[in-house]
Design a protein around this motif. Sequence first.
Motif, mmCIF file in Angstrom:
data_model
loop_
_atom_site.group_PDB
_atom_site.id
_atom_site.type_symbol
_atom_site.label_atom_id
_atom_site.label_comp_id
_atom_site.label_asym_id
_atom_site.label_seq_id
_atom_site.Cartn_x
_atom_site.Cartn_y
_atom_site.Cartn_z
ATOM 1 N N LYS A 8 0.835 -1.214 0.000
ATOM 2 C CA LYS A 8 0.000 0.000 0.000
ATOM 3 C C LYS A 8 0.870 1.266 0.000
ATOM 4 O O LYS A 8 0.689 2.165 -0.825
ATOM 5 C CB LYS A 8 -0.909 -0.003 1.230
ATOM 6 N N ARG A 9 1.838 1.308 0.916
ATOM 7 C CA ARG A 9 2.672 2.520 1.009
ATOM 8 C C ARG A 9 3.509 2.717 -0.269
ATOM 9 O O ARG A 9 3.677 3.841 -0.748
ATOM 10 C CB ARG A 9 3.568 2.452 2.257
ATOM 11 N N SER A 10 3.994 1.611 -0.819
ATOM 12 C CA SER A 10 4.789 1.704 -2.052
ATOM 13 C C SER A 10 3.940 2.268 -3.194
ATOM 14 O O SER A 10 4.384 3.155 -3.933
ATOM 15 C CB SER A 10 5.303 0.315 -2.459
ATOM 16 N N VAL A 11 2.706 1.761 -3.310
ATOM 17 C CA VAL A 11 1.825 2.232 -4.394
ATOM 18 C C VAL A 11 1.514 3.722 -4.200
ATOM 19 O O VAL A 11 1.521 4.498 -5.160
ATOM 20 C CB VAL A 11 0.527 1.387 -4.445
ATOM 21 N N GLU A 12 1.267 4.112 -2.954
ATOM 22 C CA GLU A 12 0.976 5.540 -2.690
ATOM 23 C C GLU A 12 2.145 6.421 -3.107
ATOM 24 O O GLU A 12 1.957 7.487 -3.699
ATOM 25 C CB GLU A 12 0.720 5.759 -1.193
ATOM 26 N N ILE A 13 3.357 5.955 -2.793
ATOM 27 C CA ILE A 13 4.527 6.779 -3.125
ATOM 28 C C ILE A 13 4.705 6.846 -4.639
ATOM 29 O O ILE A 13 4.896 7.918 -5.212
ATOM 30 C CB ILE A 13 5.798 6.255 -2.419
ATOM 31 N N LYS A 14 4.569 5.688 -5.292
ATOM 32 C CA LYS A 14 4.714 5.714 -6.759
ATOM 33 C C LYS A 14 3.646 6.636 -7.359
ATOM 34 O O LYS A 14 3.929 7.426 -8.264
ATOM 35 C CB LYS A 14 4.636 4.301 -7.351
ATOM 36 N N ARG A 15 2.418 6.533 -6.827
ATOM 37 C CA ARG A 15 1.326 7.399 -7.313
ATOM 38 C C ARG A 15 1.717 8.880 -7.224
ATOM 39 O O ARG A 15 1.521 9.646 -8.171
ATOM 40 C CB ARG A 15 0.067 7.163 -6.467
ATOM 41 N N ASP A 16 2.297 9.289 -6.109
ATOM 42 C CA ASP A 16 2.633 10.704 -5.940
ATOM 43 C C ASP A 16 3.592 11.193 -7.024
ATOM 44 O O ASP A 16 3.482 12.318 -7.501
ATOM 45 C CB ASP A 16 3.234 10.944 -4.547
ATOM 46 N N PHE A 17 4.542 10.337 -7.402
ATOM 47 C CA PHE A 17 5.481 10.741 -8.459
ATOM 48 C C PHE A 17 4.806 10.770 -9.820
ATOM 49 O O PHE A 17 5.046 11.662 -10.625
ATOM 50 C CB PHE A 17 6.689 9.786 -8.492
ATOM 51 N N ILE A 18 3.935 9.776 -10.064
ATOM 52 C CA ILE A 18 3.258 9.704 -11.370
ATOM 53 C C ILE A 18 2.332 10.909 -11.564
ATOM 54 O O ILE A 18 2.247 11.479 -12.643
ATOM 55 C CB ILE A 18 2.446 8.399 -11.472
ATOM 56 N N LEU A 19 1.655 11.292 -10.499
ATOM 57 C CA LEU A 19 0.717 12.418 -10.615
ATOM 58 C C LEU A 19 1.448 13.713 -10.953
ATOM 59 O O LEU A 19 0.907 14.586 -11.624
ATOM 60 C CB LEU A 19 -0.091 12.583 -9.328
ATOM 61 N N LYS A 20 2.686 13.825 -10.500
ATOM 62 C CA LYS A 20 3.455 15.038 -10.787
ATOM 63 C C LYS A 20 3.998 15.041 -12.208
ATOM 64 O O LYS A 20 4.290 16.087 -12.766
ATOM 65 C CB LYS A 20 4.656 15.124 -9.827
ATOM 66 N N ASP A 21 4.190 13.853 -12.793
ATOM 67 C CA ASP A 21 4.937 13.772 -14.052
ATOM 68 C C ASP A 21 4.638 12.447 -14.755
ATOM 69 O O ASP A 21 5.512 11.591 -14.893
ATOM 70 C CB ASP A 21 6.447 13.872 -13.692
ATOM 71 N N GLU A 22 3.367 12.337 -15.237
ATOM 72 C CA GLU A 22 2.918 11.034 -15.776
ATOM 73 C C GLU A 22 3.839 10.491 -16.862
ATOM 74 O O GLU A 22 4.166 9.318 -16.895
ATOM 75 C CB GLU A 22 1.477 11.171 -16.316
ATOM 76 N N LYS A 23 4.280 11.384 -17.774
ATOM 77 C CA LYS A 23 5.034 10.910 -18.942
ATOM 78 C C LYS A 23 6.547 11.080 -18.780
ATOM 79 O O LYS A 23 7.282 11.073 -19.759
ATOM 80 C CB LYS A 23 4.548 11.657 -20.202
ATOM 81 N N ASP A 24 7.003 11.279 -17.562
ATOM 82 C CA ASP A 24 8.439 11.339 -17.307
ATOM 83 C C ASP A 24 9.107 12.470 -18.090
ATOM 84 O O ASP A 24 10.146 12.282 -18.719
ATOM 85 C CB ASP A 24 9.066 9.984 -17.728
ATOM 86 N N LEU A 25 8.500 13.662 -18.040
ATOM 87 C CA LEU A 25 8.985 14.751 -18.876
ATOM 88 C C LEU A 25 9.713 15.838 -18.098
ATOM 89 O O LEU A 25 10.489 16.598 -18.659
ATOM 90 C CB LEU A 25 7.793 15.398 -19.627
ATOM 91 N N ILE A 26 9.411 15.943 -16.797
ATOM 92 C CA ILE A 26 9.960 17.105 -16.080
ATOM 93 C C ILE A 26 10.833 16.704 -14.880
ATOM 94 O O ILE A 26 10.909 17.414 -13.878
ATOM 95 C CB ILE A 26 8.826 18.062 -15.627
ATOM 96 N N ASN A 27 11.491 15.549 -15.032
ATOM 97 C CA ASN A 27 12.452 15.104 -14.016
ATOM 98 C C ASN A 27 11.880 14.875 -12.624
ATOM 99 O O ASN A 27 12.610 14.930 -11.637
ATOM 100 C CB ASN A 27 13.625 16.090 -13.920
ATOM 101 N N LYS A 28 10.544 14.682 -12.529
ATOM 102 C CA LYS A 28 9.971 14.353 -11.209
ATOM 103 C C LYS A 28 9.877 12.829 -11.095
ATOM 104 O O LYS A 28 10.339 12.229 -10.140
ATOM 105 C CB LYS A 28 8.564 14.967 -11.055
ATOM 106 N N ARG A 29 9.244 12.232 -12.127
ATOM 107 C CA ARG A 29 9.095 10.776 -12.124
ATOM 108 C C ARG A 29 10.466 10.084 -12.178
ATOM 109 O O ARG A 29 10.627 8.957 -11.694
ATOM 110 C CB ARG A 29 8.229 10.368 -13.325
#
Length: 367
Positions: free
Chosen positions: A224-245
């Motif tokens: 659960k915690r792992s999925v939440e953390i991954k979600r937070d990064f994906i929401l900031k940068d779904e397509k890996d474009l702005i160095n967040k993901r």
Amino acid sequence: MKKNYSIKIPLKNNPYEVLIGENIINNSKKKIFSKIKSAKKIFIITDKKIKKFHYKKILNIIPKNFIIKSLIINPGEKMKKINTINIFLTFILKNKISRNDAIFALGGGVIGDISGFLASITLRGIKLIHFPTTLLAQVDSSIGGKTGVNSEYGKNLIGTFYQPNLVVCDTLFLKTLPKRELISGYAEVIKYGIIYDKKFFYWLNKNVNKLLNNSSTEISKSIKRSVEIKRDFILKDEKDLINKRAMLNFGHTFGHALEKYTNYSNNLLHGEAISIGMCMASNLSNILGFLSLNNYIKIKNIFLNFGLPTNLSYLKKIKIKKKQIVKNMVYDKKNLNGKINFVLCKDIGKVFIYNKIKKEFIEKSIS
Ligand SMILES: NC(=O)c1ccc[n+]([C@@H]2O[C@H](COP(=O)([O-])OP(=O)(O)OC[C@H]3O[C@@H](n4cnc5c(N)ncnc54)[C@H](O)[C@@H]3O)[C@@H](O)[C@H]2O)c1
């Protein structure tokens, strides 16, 4: 009663849920089939090993009105290639798949990545439900929409972004997982602690025994915690474009280079490669003066506590040429204009991107 979790991934165009828990596939039948209401055919993709253990569980939840077709491959990273996609495409098109039909991906990251890619290019996108069966797939590869296959030039170089309609993480699947695979999955779980959540890092360290002994409560919590953390990064940068993901790639530049070096063989599992990779990235962070020695040691120790490899001595049988490993890094898809992008660590729970590193320091951190 064991606790189940539902984590929403509220992406603007493709929101979906991740269901987590013991026996969750049987407890979520309604939800699963509500996602593919107009489907007539279900294509189940899995491998021979997983089929032996879990295929029937999936068959048992599918209502009788569906036509079921199966695509079953040999297990292993070597199958993650364009040729497999070609064979599968021919099969599903021959079987007259329609845009409302669905792919059920039953397996680890290899099956998930192949299935996601196939779902994304078939008729420009068909329904996709992930049933991840490895820990790595439950905490990482089934979430976030990265799909793809490997090329002779490197890992995951051919692929798409394609979000699933639902992810169902049943912890019962993990009971048949070889210990080495389970441990390998914890490398990604530990990564989440290092890159984002110090408290989670210490919680994992405290609960090593329960987690390695498959205690359902702790395992579900860690997923659960792992999925939440991954979600937070994906929401900031779904397509890996702005160095967040990209922060999710901590240890992966080294790790992917090692996997390529060992020819994606069973000598080094993905989680093992990134475990060594994260230790090298932490070493590099320490060499460059960003990370204290104390924290570098803590990072190394958590991997050791989980029984994960932390350096190249794990690859005793293979002659290591550091220069070749650095060369492999340049081919990694995360690198722009030949510059190697590193995710470095400044504290447990805090990472950043850095690419002004001299080759001699990179070589020094490879040990
Ligand atoms: N798309 C992404 O975002 C993403 C993220 C991380 C990793 N990946 C990819 O994931 C892949 C690695 O995935 P993996 O570690 O799950 O390996 P895997 O898919 O190769 O599975 C590992 C082995 O475990 C077996 N197995 C799977 N589930 C089982 C079960 N429940 N019981 C018994 N055996 C089982 C498989 O047959 C296989 O032999 C790599 O290709 C990596 O690049 C993708």
